[in-house]
Every structure is written in structure tokens, then in C-alpha cells.
Design an enzyme around this catalytic site. Structure first.
Site, PDB file in Angstrom:
ATOM      1  N   LYS A 168       0.881  -1.174   0.000  1.00 45.36           N
ATOM      2  CA  LYS A 168       0.000   0.000   0.000  1.00 45.36           C
ATOM      3  C   LYS A 168       0.912   1.215   0.000  1.00 45.36           C
ATOM      4  O   LYS A 168       1.212   1.795   1.037  1.00 45.36           O
ATOM      5  CB  LYS A 168      -0.912  -0.056   1.241  1.00 45.36           C
ATOM      6  CG  LYS A 168      -2.091   0.900   1.193  1.00 45.36           C
ATOM      7  CD  LYS A 168      -3.064   0.563   2.303  1.00 45.36           C
ATOM      8  CE  LYS A 168      -4.075   1.672   2.531  1.00 45.36           C
ATOM      9  NZ  LYS A 168      -4.993   1.904   1.424  1.00 45.36           N
TER      10      LYS A 168
HETATM   11  N1  PPE Z   1      -8.041  -1.287  -2.707  1.00 42.03           N
HETATM   12  C1  PPE Z   1      -7.505  -0.050  -2.658  1.00 42.03           C
HETATM   13  C2  PPE Z   1      -6.890   0.517  -3.869  1.00 42.03           C
HETATM   14  C3  PPE Z   1      -7.531   0.663  -1.451  1.00 42.03           C
HETATM   15  O1  PPE Z   1      -6.982   1.870  -1.388  1.00 42.03           O
HETATM   16  C4  PPE Z   1      -8.150   0.094  -0.318  1.00 42.03           C
HETATM   17  C5  PPE Z   1      -8.218   0.848   0.975  1.00 42.03           C
HETATM   18  C6  PPE Z   1      -8.699  -1.205  -0.423  1.00 42.03           C
HETATM   19  C7  PPE Z   1      -8.628  -1.865  -1.641  1.00 42.03           C
HETATM   20  C8  PPE Z   1      -9.331  -1.912   0.745  1.00 42.03           C
HETATM   21  O2  PPE Z   1      -8.373  -2.305   1.701  1.00 42.03           O
HETATM   22  P1  PPE Z   1      -8.722  -2.433   3.249  1.00 42.03           P
HETATM   23  O3  PPE Z   1      -8.921  -1.045   3.767  1.00 42.03           O
HETATM   24  O4  PPE Z   1      -7.560  -3.108   3.837  1.00 42.03           O
HETATM   25  O5  PPE Z   1      -9.964  -3.248   3.339  1.00 42.03           O
HETATM   26  N2  PPE Z   1      -8.280   2.254   0.855  1.00 42.03           N
HETATM   27  C9  PPE Z   1      -7.985   3.085   1.991  1.00 42.03           C
HETATM   28  C10 PPE Z   1      -7.745   4.530   1.591  1.00 42.03           C
HETATM   29  C11 PPE Z   1      -8.897   5.346   1.132  1.00 42.03           C
HETATM   30  C12 PPE Z   1      -8.503   6.805   0.960  1.00 42.03           C
HETATM   31  O6  PPE Z   1      -9.290   7.543   0.302  1.00 42.03           O
HETATM   32  O7  PPE Z   1      -7.460   7.221   1.482  1.00 42.03           O
HETATM   33  C13 PPE Z   1      -8.995   2.912   3.095  1.00 42.03           C
HETATM   34  O8  PPE Z   1     -10.097   2.397   2.886  1.00 42.03           O
HETATM   35  O9  PPE Z   1      -8.666   3.257   4.228  1.00 42.03           O
END
Ligand code: PPE
Length: 315
Positions: A168
Site C-alpha cells: 500500500k
Molecule cells: N483497494 C484499494 C486501492 C484501497 O486503497 C483500499 C483501501 C482497499 C482496496 C481496501 O483495503 P482495506 O482497507 O484493507 O480493506 N483504501 C484506503 C484509503 C482510502 C482513501 O481515500 O485514502 C482505506 O479504505 O482506508
């Protein structure tokens, strides 16, 4: 403050953990020549803390988020000068010191300026900051109830060998920002991204799930962020909702004819999708499976489900 923007920062008044100590927002400073600011090398997490039914706040899947940020740094070859347990205790303290009952927590690992600038620098001056703030429903309260309108973006998700998708990393979010801006300008709520071969990956900041013909499909981890909400909901759907979840490639037209589509993420939680590219999905409303899963998810994060107590770190 940038010229003409006398707006007060939403973070003013809060305390940050930075490089091993607590500092007021005003003192949490970084150099404009920070390596990460110029080249985008860094890793971050988004973690939610919920007020549970007992009144105590609890952080959802804290250890998994900590593991992921360390994995991200390992992939990116950023040395982290703190042990996992130090970061864990710092995160807990950030929530406590700011007296939050519910909040979104953002740890970020980035490179400062002591190693100089240039794509190649020998020594990384690793900095770590942790902040927290109140962040309500990511796509709005209404989105959780009635579902959102999504559009497939014209920007492709990066190839598996362009950025390291299992990490990430901060810089790769440019891809999400371009996609999100594009579809919001066109009047939609969220962007769905396809990979360079044209298969569905995920949304700009969420994983995606499709319910069709009685089972659930979600794109495999080779093309998407290993979402912590993704793995949590897979467990819940398989063990508690009697659904079979297949991790397989998904095409764009499969989305159009699906019974349901929904998105998952820390920020977006479980958000139903009612329309994609101007086509109704299923009945054109938030789907039954998505709403049932959302209810179960909120019950878990709010401490109402004893089976999932291990996912909560009570403060
Ligand atoms: N894909 C992407 C590209 C992504 O950024 C997130 C989280 C996820 C999947 C889901 O991952 P998880 O949170 O572990 O279930 N995106 C984060 C950032 C959003 C933002 O605008 O900044 C979040 O949900 O915290």
C-alpha cells in the site's frame, strides 16, 4: 499555508505521533525536500476505530494492518526503525490522547531529506507519522443504504510489474486519484479500475465483489490490494452466510449482468453498487446480500459478535 487558502486544516488541534514522540499538529513538520514528497516512495495504512456497544472504543484488525505496513515497507525496501509492538502501542496512544471514541487512523512511513534528493540515494531517512481524525461514511451515509453509481475509469490499473500492488504505497495512489477525479467529474460516485488486460481489479480505494448465479466472485490477489476488509468479509460470507467465494478474474460485462456488486474497504466499509456505466445492477438498488453482509460487518466492528472478538483491540 498556500497562497489564497486561508482555510484551517481539519487536523489542527490534534496530536500526532511522529518519529517516536507526540507532537501538536503545528509541530508535526516535514521538509519540503523530503524524498517522498518528490518521488512518492512511502507506505501507509488506513485503520478504523469504532465505538463498541459497551462504550469502549476498539480498533479493527490492528495487527493485520501493522503486518501490512511492514510488508509494504519490505517490498519497497524501506527500513522501519521501530518494532511492530512500538507502532502498535503508538497507534493505540494516538486514539487515546486525542480522546476519540471513533476515528480513522493513518500511519505513514516516508523518507525525509537527510539522505538528500535524487532517485537513487544510499541511505533512507525513514520517518513515521501517525495521525487520527473523525471520518464518517466514505461515500456518504446514503451510499451505505441505497448504493452508489460507479463508472469504469479510462485509466488502467498499473501492471503487476509497474508498481508493487501488494504494497500500500503512497505514490501509486496517483492512479486512483486520476480515476476518481475522472468519474466524479462525469457525475458518478466511484471509479472501477480495469487491469492492463481489461479485467476488473478494484475500485479507486476499495476491493470489489460480484454476486451472480448464487455465488460470490472477487478478483484474485495478484491484481488487487490485499484488503483487510476483503479478507474479513470473505470469512464471514463463507462461514456465516453459506456463500461460496471464488477468487477469479472478473470481466466488465460480468459486472453489468450481476445480481449484485459491492465494494469493501476500511474507509468505505461495505458499500452496495446500484449502477455501473449507466446500467442498473440487479434490481438497481442496494442488494440483499450486500445489506446483510453490511449489517454483520457493523455488528462485528461494534463488538456485537463474540465469534470475532479476536479482530478487535479494545482501548
Ligand atoms: N483497494 C484499494 C486501492 C484501497 O486503497 C483500499 C483501501 C482497499 C482496496 C481496501 O483495503 P482495506 O482497507 O484493507 O480493506 N483504501 C484506503 C484509503 C482510502 C482513501 O481515500 O485514502 C482505506 O479504505 O482506508
Amino acid at each position: 499555508m498556500s497562497k489564497g487558502k486561508e482555510k484551517i486544516s481539519p487536523f489542527a488541534g490534534s496530536k500526532f505521533w511522529m518519529d517516536g514522540e507526540f507532537v501538536d499538529y503545528e509541530d508535526a513538520k516535514v521538509s519540503v525536500n523530503s524524498h517522498s514528497l518528490h518521488y512518492g516512495l512511502g507506505a501507509f495504512e488506513g485503520i478504523r476505530c469504532y465505538e463498541t456497544k459497551s462504550g469502549k472504543p476498539a480498533i479493527f484488525r490492528l495487527d493485520e494492518h501493522i503486518d501490512r505496513i511492514y510488508n509494504s515497507c519490505h517490498i519497497l525496501q524501506i527500513p522501519v526503525p521501530y518494532a511492530k509492538k512500538e507502532i502498535k502501542s503508538a497507534i493505540i496512544k494516538v486514539v487515546k490522547i486525542n480522546k476519540f471514541k471513533e476515528c480513522y487512523i493513518r500511519p505513514v512511513v516516508f523518507i525525509g531529506d537527510r539522505g538528500g534528493l535524487g532517485i537513487f540515494i544510499k541511505d533512507y531517512d525513514t520517518r513515521v507519522a501517525i495521525s487520527a481524525w473523525y471520518w464518517g461514511a466514505y461515500l456518504g451515509e446514503e451510499a451505505l443504504k441505497t448504493g452508489i453509481r460507479a463508472k469504469v475509469s479510462s485509466y488502467a490499473r498499473f501492471h503487476v510489474n509497474t508498481f508493487m500492488g501488494m504494497s500500500k504505497s503512497t505514490g501509486q495512489y496517483i492512479n486512483s486519484i486520476l480515476a476518481k477525479k475522472e468519474v466524479v467529474s462525469a457525475g458518478y460516485d466511484e471509479a472501477i479500475m480495469l487491469d492492463t488486460s481489461g479485467f476488473v481489479c478494484e475500485a479507486s480505494g476499495e476491493n470489489i465483489f460480484v454476486y451472480s448465479g448464487g455465488y460470490i466472485k472477487t478478483p484474485p490477489l495478484s491484481s488487487v490490494l490485499p484488503g483487510i476488509t476483503r479478507s474479513s468479509v470473505i470469512e464471514v460470507m463463507e462461514n456465516e452466510m453459506g456463500l461460496k467465494v471464488k477468487e477469479e478474474r472478473v470481466t466488465r460485462d460480468e459486472l453489468y449482468i450481476a445480481d449484485e456488486v459491492f465494494l469493501t474497504g476500511t474507509a468505505a466499509e461495505v458499500t452496495p453498487v446500484r449502477e455501473i456505466d449507466d446500467r442498473k445492477i440487479g434490481i438497481g438498488k442496494a442488494g440483499r446480500i450486500a445489506l446483510e453482509l453490511q449489517e454483520k460487518f457493523f455488528n462485528i466492528v461494534k463488538g456485537g459478535d463474540k465469534k470475532h472478538e479476536k479482530w478487535l483491540t479494545y482501548l
